[in-house]
Design an enzyme around this catalytic site. Structure first.
Site, PDB file in Angstrom:
ATOM      1  N   SER A 353       0.825  -1.207   0.000  1.00 13.42           N
ATOM      2  CA  SER A 353       0.000   0.000   0.000  1.00 13.42           C
ATOM      3  C   SER A 353       0.860   1.260   0.000  1.00 13.42           C
ATOM      4  O   SER A 353       1.894   1.327   0.670  1.00 13.42           O
ATOM      5  CB  SER A 353      -0.904   0.006   1.232  1.00 13.42           C
ATOM      6  OG  SER A 353      -1.616   1.226   1.328  1.00 13.42           O
ATOM      7  N   ASP A 354       0.420   2.273  -0.777  1.00 13.56           N
ATOM      8  CA  ASP A 354       1.075   3.579  -0.745  1.00 13.56           C
ATOM      9  C   ASP A 354       0.722   4.345   0.537  1.00 13.56           C
ATOM     10  O   ASP A 354       1.513   5.158   1.025  1.00 13.56           O
ATOM     11  CB  ASP A 354       0.634   4.428  -1.936  1.00 13.56           C
ATOM     12  CG  ASP A 354       1.191   3.911  -3.237  1.00 13.56           C
ATOM     13  OD1 ASP A 354       2.390   3.593  -3.276  1.00 13.56           O
ATOM     14  OD2 ASP A 354       0.427   3.828  -4.213  1.00 13.56           O
ATOM     15  N   GLY A 355      -0.471   4.101   1.051  1.00 10.43           N
ATOM     16  CA  GLY A 355      -0.942   4.824   2.230  1.00 10.43           C
ATOM     17  C   GLY A 355      -2.427   4.587   2.419  1.00 10.43           C
ATOM     18  O   GLY A 355      -3.132   4.196   1.485  1.00 10.43           O
TER      19      GLY A 355
END
Length: 669
Positions: A353-355
């Site tokens: 996940s990027d965020g």
């Protein structure tokens, strides 16, 4: 006035013999020719300071200047292209084309990024070539947020260029270099790294924050940003606003300079042909033609969008083929990728996940990133458009299945099947044909035949004595750091996108060569084929010796052997060194009967070095060699043991490197 205080250099006109229309010999009493040669001598005289110790022209002999470079002892591709024009004109009036060839050879090993400088180009996806980043007029508007919601077109020429030249590497000049390494980044050509302060040229870049950015506002930075300088993200977050950053390399090409270099080569060819000497510059002209092929990137929109009646990135349609080629040279083209070892084509591990897309309580200190919220409409910088993020994303760094499935769906080449691999339980077939292709005292090189899989093989894991020692995205691998004169056993397993692993291949064994004699560094040799024909009367090649160890090697103890068979004709030979970065006076050559009964290996060309040492991590640079039989009868090189067909430098496992009497690289016949 420009000559005040300059050392008087010497250049002599050697009249060429006209052999066709337009041929022009330099006349001793021609005042224009003599004025040119006088000025040429001043420019080339080392004491006048126009050229760096590495042979590249400074943009200015002075150090302080207010122009595209902010320091006179930088150089630009513009300066290099004018240098090529200078040497073309010199060849015209003297008939001596060696300086013209030298200019191209020096450019190729310095300002034209080598494979080590752009080592992850194989990860480039022509169908998804870039992510849109808005450009703004003022430096204060930066960093600029990446906007994945803007559609981009596909790159129509990458595949044909790779097919023509056998590589995904770009062949063009980077526009700016710090020749004295004044900034101390040490982004040296041919290393792909940052070695810090010290002598030698360094790639740098500036001008990335809008049209108003002046020379006093630019931020000189290394082209390979390994986060050793600047902030936690190197220099990247000064220019681009992203959720996460990858160590990366990036280059910018000034098309007017490359076009000028091609133009100089065209007229050099015309003038040399008029002198009957076109063969002397054929290799340089071929380099210019290659540069011209890649120059076509300047004729496309940078995001491969359709040309005409478009001012808004969202309304301008993405394009394919050549319906977005404008056939004009743009101001620049650029290319880049993730640094070697940082994930290849991925900016982060796939599926990570990027965020988080909404606030999540956690004890990892990770906050909420609005750019990961699919409902966020951005800001004025991206036109208040939705971010294009996926919903329900977890904390940064956590597994995100939906994102992984999207990555697999967008994979290039496309993977058969659907569902992102979550339902895939079929393992690839076991690799076959595992073979040892080369060995040294400290390494073993392997290759094998590709496995098959219903969704596609993504990697091969290499095992030594049952323990994984590395992975490869291709069907070859070199295991390093081994002990001399030691037996090792290897197997390989294939892996697909869903994580299914094949059975192991059949095992293969190899014993490393005896230890390194008087040389303590690990050596390897790289080769390129310089022949126009395999059946003419000369064998032509380029070699360069590389020290991949941690200590210097005494070159006087090193010999390089290239094995071949002369077929019929004379049994004595002539050899020549046409060019060497070290200087041909430092290179010795000779041909010896090998006594081997192996096919294509009855003789070898032995290359030695009179003196000097090769520093750790250094290369001798290019050595251009040729040999002939004394009766000048033809060879048939097709079955020669050491011959290969690559025309760019590559590791050569069938060329031997000896330190003393010990084979330190390659496989002898």
């Amino acid at each position: 006035m420009i000559a005040m205080g300059l050392t008087q250099g010497t250049a002599v006109a050697r009249p060429a013999t006209p052999t066709g229309a337009g041929a022009r010999a330099a006349a001793a009493d021609d005042p224009y020719t003599q004025a040119f040669l006088t000025q040429y001598g001043k420019i080339k005289a080392a004491a006048n300071g126009y050229f760096s110790p590495d042979g590249l022209p400074y943009h200015s002999a002075e150090t302080l200047m207010v122009e595209a470079p902010d320091h006179g002892h930088e150089t630009t591709s513009e300066a290099v292209s004018f240098w090529m024009w200078l040497e073309a004109a010199y060849g015209r009036v003297t008939g001596d084309w060696a300086p013209f060839n030298d200019a191209w050879a020096i450019a190729e090993r310095t300002i034209i990024p080598q494979h080590a400088d752009q080592s992850t180009t194989d990860a480039y996806n022509p169908s998804s070539p870039a992510t849109y980043a808005p450009e703004w007029p003022l430096p204060d508007n930066y960093p600029s947020a990446l906007d994945s919601s803007v559609t981009v077109g596909s790159d129509p020429i990458a595949t044909e260029l790779a097919s023509s030249y056998g590589t995904m590497d770009i062949y063009g000049m980077h526009w700016l270099m710090d020749l004295d390494n004044t900034y101390g980044y040490g982004n040296k050509p041919g290393t792909g790294g940052e070695s810090g302060p010290g002598a030698g040229p360094s790639f740098i870049n500036t001008y990335q924050r809008g049209a108003q950015e002046s020379v006093w506002e630019t931020i000189p930075q290394p082209t390979t940003d390994l986060f050793n300088y600047g902030g936690p993200n190197g220099f990247l977050d000064l220019f681009v606003d992203d959720a996460s950053y990858a160590k990366q390399w990036k280059y910018t090409n000034a098309p007017d300079a490359d076009a000028r270099a091609v133009q100089a080569a065209y007229w050099a060819y015309r003038w040399a042909s008029a002198q009957g000497k076109e063969g002397e510059i054929a290799a340089s002209v071929a380099k210019a033609a290659k540069m011209g092929d890649y120059l076509r990137y300047a004729m496309f929109d940078k995001y491969f969008k359709r040309i005409g009646s478009c001012t808004d990135p969202h309304s301008c349609p993405a394009a394919s083929g050549r319906d977005f080629q404008h056939y004009l040279l743009s101001w620049y083209y650029a290319w880049g990728g993730a640094a070697a070892g940082s994930g290849g084509g991925w900016a982060k591990p796939p599926g990570e996940s990027d965020g988080n897309s909404q606030p999540i309580d956690n004890d990892e200190g990770k906050g909420f990133d609005r750019m990961c919220d699919p409902t966020y409409t951005g800001n004025g910088r991206n036109g208040n458009n939705l971010t294009g993020a996926l919903p329900d994303s977890p904390l940064a760094g956590h597994w995100f299945s939906a994102q992984f499935q999207e990555l697999v769906r967008n994979a290039y080449p496309p993977l058969d099947g659907s569902g992102g691999g979550d339902d895939d339980t079929q393992a690839p077939s076991a690799p076959t044909g595992l073979t040892v292709t080369g060995k040294t005292s400290g390494s073993v090189s392997l290759s094998w035949s590709a496995s098959t899989d219903d969704t596609g093989v993504t990697a091969y894991d290499v095992y030594r004595a049952g323990v994984q020692v590395g992975s490869s995205a291709t069907t070859s691998f070199t295991d390093t750091g081994l002990t001399a004169s030691t037996a090792y056993s290897y197997t390989v397993k294939a892996r697909d996108a869903a994580g299914n692993v094949s059975a192991a291949s059949a095992a293969v064994s190899a014993t490393t060569s005896a230890g390194g004699g008087t040389g303590t560094g690990t050596l390897k040799v790289q080769y390129k084929n310089s022949d126009f024909s395999a059946t003419d009367n000369q064998i032509r090649m380029g070699l360069q010796l590389v020290n991949t160890g941690t200590t210097a090697v005494n070159l006087s103890t090193v010999k390089v052997r290239y094995w071949f068979t002369p077929e019929a004709g004379a049994s004595t030979f002539g050899t020549a060194c046409d060019y060497a970065v070290l200087g041909c006076g430092s290179v010795t050559t000779g041909v010896t009967s090998s006594g081997s009964s192996a096919a294509g290996a009855s003789h070898y060309l032995e290359v030695g070095f009179g003196s000097g040492s090769l520093a750790a991590g250094a290369s001798t640079g290019e050595i251009q060699l040729r040999l002939n039989k004394s009766d000048w009868s033809n060879f048939n090189e097709a079955d020669d043991y050491s011959r290969a067909t690559n025309t760019a430098y590559a590791d050569a496992s069938k060329i031997g490197v000896y330190v003393g009497s010990t084979l330190a690289w390659g496989t002898a016949p």
